[in-house]
Scaffold this motif. Structure first.
Motif, PDB file in Angstrom:
ATOM      1  N   VAL A 138       7.578  -8.245  -7.844  1.00 55.46           N
ATOM      2  CA  VAL A 138       9.239  -9.736  -7.930  1.00 55.46           C
ATOM      3  C   VAL A 138       9.048  -9.518  -9.336  1.00 55.46           C
ATOM      4  O   VAL A 138       7.825 -10.953  -9.005  1.00 55.46           O
ATOM      5  N   LYS A 139       9.867 -10.026  -9.977  1.00 58.88           N
ATOM      6  CA  LYS A 139       9.557 -10.991 -10.827  1.00 58.88           C
ATOM      7  C   LYS A 139      10.177 -12.539 -11.152  1.00 58.88           C
ATOM      8  O   LYS A 139      11.314 -11.862  -9.786  1.00 58.88           O
ATOM      9  N   ARG A 190      15.593 -17.827 -10.127  1.00 63.81           N
ATOM     10  CA  ARG A 190      16.200 -15.951 -10.301  1.00 63.81           C
ATOM     11  C   ARG A 190      14.780 -15.369  -9.563  1.00 63.81           C
ATOM     12  O   ARG A 190      13.902 -15.099 -10.620  1.00 63.81           O
ATOM     13  N   LEU A 191      14.843 -14.579  -8.781  1.00 65.24           N
ATOM     14  CA  LEU A 191      14.604 -13.671  -8.437  1.00 65.24           C
ATOM     15  C   LEU A 191      15.190 -11.996  -8.184  1.00 65.24           C
ATOM     16  O   LEU A 191      15.720 -11.714  -8.385  1.00 65.24           O
ATOM     17  N   GLU A 192      14.074 -11.677  -9.624  1.00 66.62           N
ATOM     18  CA  GLU A 192      14.966  -9.741  -9.772  1.00 66.62           C
ATOM     19  C   GLU A 192      14.402  -9.005  -8.451  1.00 66.62           C
ATOM     20  O   GLU A 192      13.522  -9.026  -7.594  1.00 66.62           O
ATOM     21  N   PRO A 193      15.186  -7.940  -8.000  1.00 68.23           N
ATOM     22  CA  PRO A 193      14.947  -7.114  -7.327  1.00 68.23           C
ATOM     23  C   PRO A 193      13.911  -6.404  -7.392  1.00 68.23           C
ATOM     24  O   PRO A 193      12.895  -6.046  -8.358  1.00 68.23           O
ATOM     25  N   ALA A 206       7.636  -8.534   0.011  1.00 71.02           N
ATOM     26  CA  ALA A 206       7.514  -9.027  -1.749  1.00 71.02           C
ATOM     27  C   ALA A 206       7.708 -10.558  -1.916  1.00 71.02           C
ATOM     28  O   ALA A 206       7.950 -11.420  -2.470  1.00 71.02           O
ATOM     29  N   ASN A 207       9.587 -10.041  -2.030  1.00 68.11           N
ATOM     30  CA  ASN A 207      10.477 -10.610  -1.855  1.00 68.11           C
ATOM     31  C   ASN A 207      10.277 -11.993  -0.958  1.00 68.11           C
ATOM     32  O   ASN A 207      10.346 -13.550  -1.524  1.00 68.11           O
TER      33      ASN A 207
END
Lengths: 151, 138, 142
Positions: free
Chosen positions: C40-41, C106-109, C87-88
């Motif tokens: 998760v980026k 901002r979390l990426e999918p 993980a998110n």
């Protein structure tokens, strides 16, 4: 484990430390039960669990529900409350087995898988609890250090 | 009266967890609609009657905050009760979200917390169970 | 930072997975073929990614716990989704402790990855034992 359908009964379990006290009560059928479990999983001692399923969360809780159904309770009406699961060490870090915490986690997993939510709980901390189920009202009463509260 | 619910989350697992919680909460649940982003949710809201929406924030295509803004701007949807269910931890952002008249639940949550919040926002304090019959143990 | 990662990971495994994780020795090996991994980026005042890898022996049980099913879940799509959500949630709960309570990220999918990037050094690792299996959370900062 104690089951009752008599309105003059009070079910009691004393001095819950890391153990859990679990009550269920059907307010229509006026049937209730109180279970005092000591350890989370029966897998640690299957022979003991066969002999005394009420010792373990995963074997005791199904027995509690089944006994109340037998006495006339209906699952969708049952109100479940839980107390105990304390860590009686001086601080939580020194309680390496964290039995109280594991007991509560196992209970929550079992209930979630069986579509039951907890109505009220008082768990953790580092003090001992006495738990009463008053059959006339369904009230669950906790006694902690000489103080009485309704859960 | 049963409640029609819309669950908006890009994780199918999280949508299932929320749906299961609602179904065992004692609330009378009618239709459950699921959307995996804000854009899908808006289409569903325009085509169906929904009484309550549970909305994640971080989602691809259209995020939850944009969805909430669009709902609040639309006179037909503006009053929709919304519960944000998100990992969002920024206190400033939570305050900003709450100002849009939504309740907020932080992930990870206990199912009991979701039940209490939904009871509160829908004004139901107790209900009849819609417990599924597939109970394997007790 | 490591403390924050452990706390977020343990909380998430307990609350979402109904499973009790224990810290493993921190010099333990992370590389493991028989694991599933997601990344998760995140972007904000600090940017980077969180990688969660869980051994395949325990993932079906965790998925079953999360979704409340009787039998362990084997469907790969479900397992991937479950791991991504874990993980998110770990990521969302770690960031305030390392960047401050008011920072917005901002979390990426979540995205499946096949192996850990060789040569990249994580800023922190949480090594956990979940029942008889292993789970690791690696935090990389850009």
């Amino acid at each position: 484990m104690k089951i009752s359908s008599r309105s003059d009964d009070i079910l009691i379990t004393y001095a819950l430390g890391s153990c859990l006290g679990i009550t269920i009560f059907d307010p229509i059928a006026k049937v209730g039960g109180l279970l005092h479990v000591m350890l989370p999983a029966s897998i640690v001692n299957p022979a003991k669990a066969a002999n005394n399923p009420y010792m373990f969360v995963d074997t005791g809780v199904p027995e509690l529900f089944k006994a109340c159904y037998k006495a006339g309770a209906k699952k969708e009406r049952l109100v479940l409350k839980v107390a105990g699961g304390a860590s009686l060490q001086n601080n939580e870090d020194s309680d390496q087995f964290q039995i109280g915490k594991r007991n509560f986690l196992m209970l929550r997993k079992l209930l979630w898988k069986n579509n039951v939510l907890i109505k009220a709980h008082d768990v953790g901390e580092n003090f001992s609890r006495t738990m009463l189920l008053e059959m006339s009202t369904g009230n669950v009463i906790l006694k902690i250090n000489n103080e009485t509260t309704i859960l | 009266m049963s409640l029609n619910v819309l669950i908006v989350d890009d994780s199918a697992a999280m949508r299932s967890i929320i749906q299961k919680t609602l179904q065992i909460s004692g609330l009378e649940i009618g239709h459950v609609y699921q959307a995996k982003n804000g854009e899908e949710a808006l289409v569903m809201l325009e085509e169906n009657w929904v009484d309550l929406a549970l909305v994640d924030i971080n989602m691809p295509v259209m995020d939850g905050e944009t969805l909430i803004n669009r709902v609040r701007e639309n006179p037909d949807l503006a009053e929709l009760p919304i519960v944000v269910v998100s990992t969002e931890s920024s206190e400033a952002r939570i305050v900003q979200l709450r100002s849009k008249d939504v309740e907020f639940i932080h992930k990870p949550f206990a199912p009991e917390t979701l039940r209490e919040t939904v009871f509160q926002i829908t004004g139901v304090d107790n209900g009849t169970s819609t417990l599924p019959s597939s109970n394997f143990d007790f | 930072m490591e403390q924050a990662l452990y706390q977020a990971a343990i909380l998430t495994f307990e609350e979402l997975g109904f499973i009790f994780p224990i810290e493993r020795p921190s010099d333990d090996e992370c590389e493991n073929e028989e694991s599933t991994r997601v990344s998760v980026k995140f972007n904000g005042s600090v940017s980077g990614e969180i990688v969660l890898q869980v051994e395949n022996t325990i993932l079906p049980t965790i998925a079953s716990n999360m979704l409340g099913t009787e039998e362990p879940l084997e469907d790969e799509e479900i397992l991937q989704d479950v791991l991504g959500e874990l993980a998110n949630v770990i990521c969302g709960n770690t960031l305030p402790s390392i960047a401050g309570k008011n920072e917005v990220f901002r979390l990426e999918p979540p995205r499946k990855i096949n192996k850990l990037e060789a040569g990249e050094k994580p800023a922190a690792i949480a090594h956990l034992d979940v029942e008889e299996s292993r789970a690791d959370v690696l935090l990389y900062l850009n």
